[in-house]
Scaffold this active site. Structure first.
Site, PDB file in Angstrom:
ATOM      1  N   CYS A 187      35.991  75.509  86.934  1.00 24.28           N
ATOM      2  CA  CYS A 187      37.221  76.184  87.337  1.00 24.28           C
ATOM      3  C   CYS A 187      36.755  77.419  88.081  1.00 24.28           C
ATOM      4  O   CYS A 187      36.226  78.350  87.478  1.00 24.28           O
ATOM      5  CB  CYS A 187      38.084  76.581  86.144  1.00 24.28           C
ATOM      6  SG  CYS A 187      39.430  77.671  86.664  1.00 24.28           S
TER       7      CYS A 187
ATOM      8  N   CYS B 156      39.031  80.718  86.918  1.00 26.85           N
ATOM      9  CA  CYS B 156      39.003  81.302  85.571  1.00 26.85           C
ATOM     10  C   CYS B 156      38.316  80.363  84.611  1.00 26.85           C
ATOM     11  O   CYS B 156      37.098  80.262  84.619  1.00 26.85           O
ATOM     12  CB  CYS B 156      40.406  81.679  85.122  1.00 26.85           C
ATOM     13  SG  CYS B 156      41.682  80.441  85.466  1.00 26.85           S
ATOM     14  N   SER B 157      39.049  79.628  83.790  1.00 25.37           N
ATOM     15  CA  SER B 157      38.407  78.806  82.768  1.00 25.37           C
ATOM     16  C   SER B 157      39.249  77.573  82.431  1.00 25.37           C
ATOM     17  O   SER B 157      39.243  77.119  81.302  1.00 25.37           O
ATOM     18  CB  SER B 157      38.180  79.635  81.508  1.00 25.37           C
ATOM     19  OG  SER B 157      39.413  80.172  81.072  1.00 25.37           O
ATOM     20  N   CYS B 158      39.986  77.028  83.420  1.00 27.29           N
ATOM     21  CA  CYS B 158      40.836  75.869  83.170  1.00 27.29           C
ATOM     22  C   CYS B 158      39.985  74.702  82.667  1.00 27.29           C
ATOM     23  O   CYS B 158      38.942  74.397  83.232  1.00 27.29           O
ATOM     24  CB  CYS B 158      41.596  75.477  84.432  1.00 27.29           C
ATOM     25  SG  CYS B 158      42.699  76.803  84.957  1.00 27.29           S
TER      26      CYS B 158
HETATM   27 FE    FE Z   1      41.137  78.428  85.245  1.00 26.83          FE
END
Ligand code: FE
Length: 195
Positions: free
Chosen positions: A98, A101-103
């Site tokens: 991602c 961010c951190s999907c």
């Molecule tokens: Fe994300």
């Protein structure tokens, strides 16, 4: 308990009450998704992968519509963004990132590992995926194999279907599932051959 925690608990309770009051969600849906989130782990991903390895028709359904194929196994995903599963083959290796961010497919695999959220991983996965996985995980992707980097987003999440390692012919689904690691599902490692 400090004041900030108290505030966040009260905020959460108020928000829950509002969603239920407005009919957006009901108690049952909330408790089902809470239970699914608690049960989410890389082991569940392993379960899905092992089924796909032993059952070609299941594999086809998984690649076609991952959400419904995963729900077939009794894993509840309602409320999470759609999930796509990409198959690693002799010709293509997939890596998930991602960039923003951190999907991550949390309803299935749980929380992403810390490195997945790091700025270093997020930027280099796009710029130099082969160098990144070689240096960080010792994963060597043959030069003739194409590397495809997929960006997980708030609207769409991805998971990798790794290649079944050689030497596992005749293994039970459960034993196969036990081989699959979190890193294989993101595509930064490949399963070693079983000798
Ligand atoms: Fe994300």
């Amino acid at each position: 308990m400090n004041l900030a925690e108290l505030d966040s608990d009260r905020l959460l309770a108020a928000f829950r009450g509002l969603l239920i009051g407005k009919g957006v969600l009901n108690e049952e849906e909330l408790s089902r998704s809470g239970a699914a989130m608690d049960a989410a782990s890389p082991a569940r991903g392993g379960q899905v992968v092992a089924r796909a390895w032993v059952d070609a028709a299941y594999r086809a359904r998984l690649l076609d519509n991952a959400t419904s194929a995963i729900e077939e196994l009794g894993i509840y995903l309602t409320g999470s963004p759609p999930l796509g599963v990409l198959e690693n083959t002799e010709a293509v290796h997939n890596i998930i990132v991602c960039t923003l961010c951190s999907c991550y497919p949390r309803m299935l695999l749980g929380y992403p590992p810390l490195w997945y959220k790091s700025a270093g991983y997020r930027s280099r996965a796009v710029r130099d995926p082969r160098g990144l996985v070689r240096e960080e995980w010792g994963t060597v992707i043959p030069p003739e194999k194409k590397v495809r980097v997929l960006d997980s987003t708030a609207d769409y999440r991805w998971m990798v279907l790794p290649q079944r390692p050689r030497g596992t012919e005749g293994w039970s689904e459960e034993r196969l599932a036990g081989l699959v690691r979190e890193t294989d599902l993101i595509g930064v490692t490949v399963l070693p051959e079983v000798l």
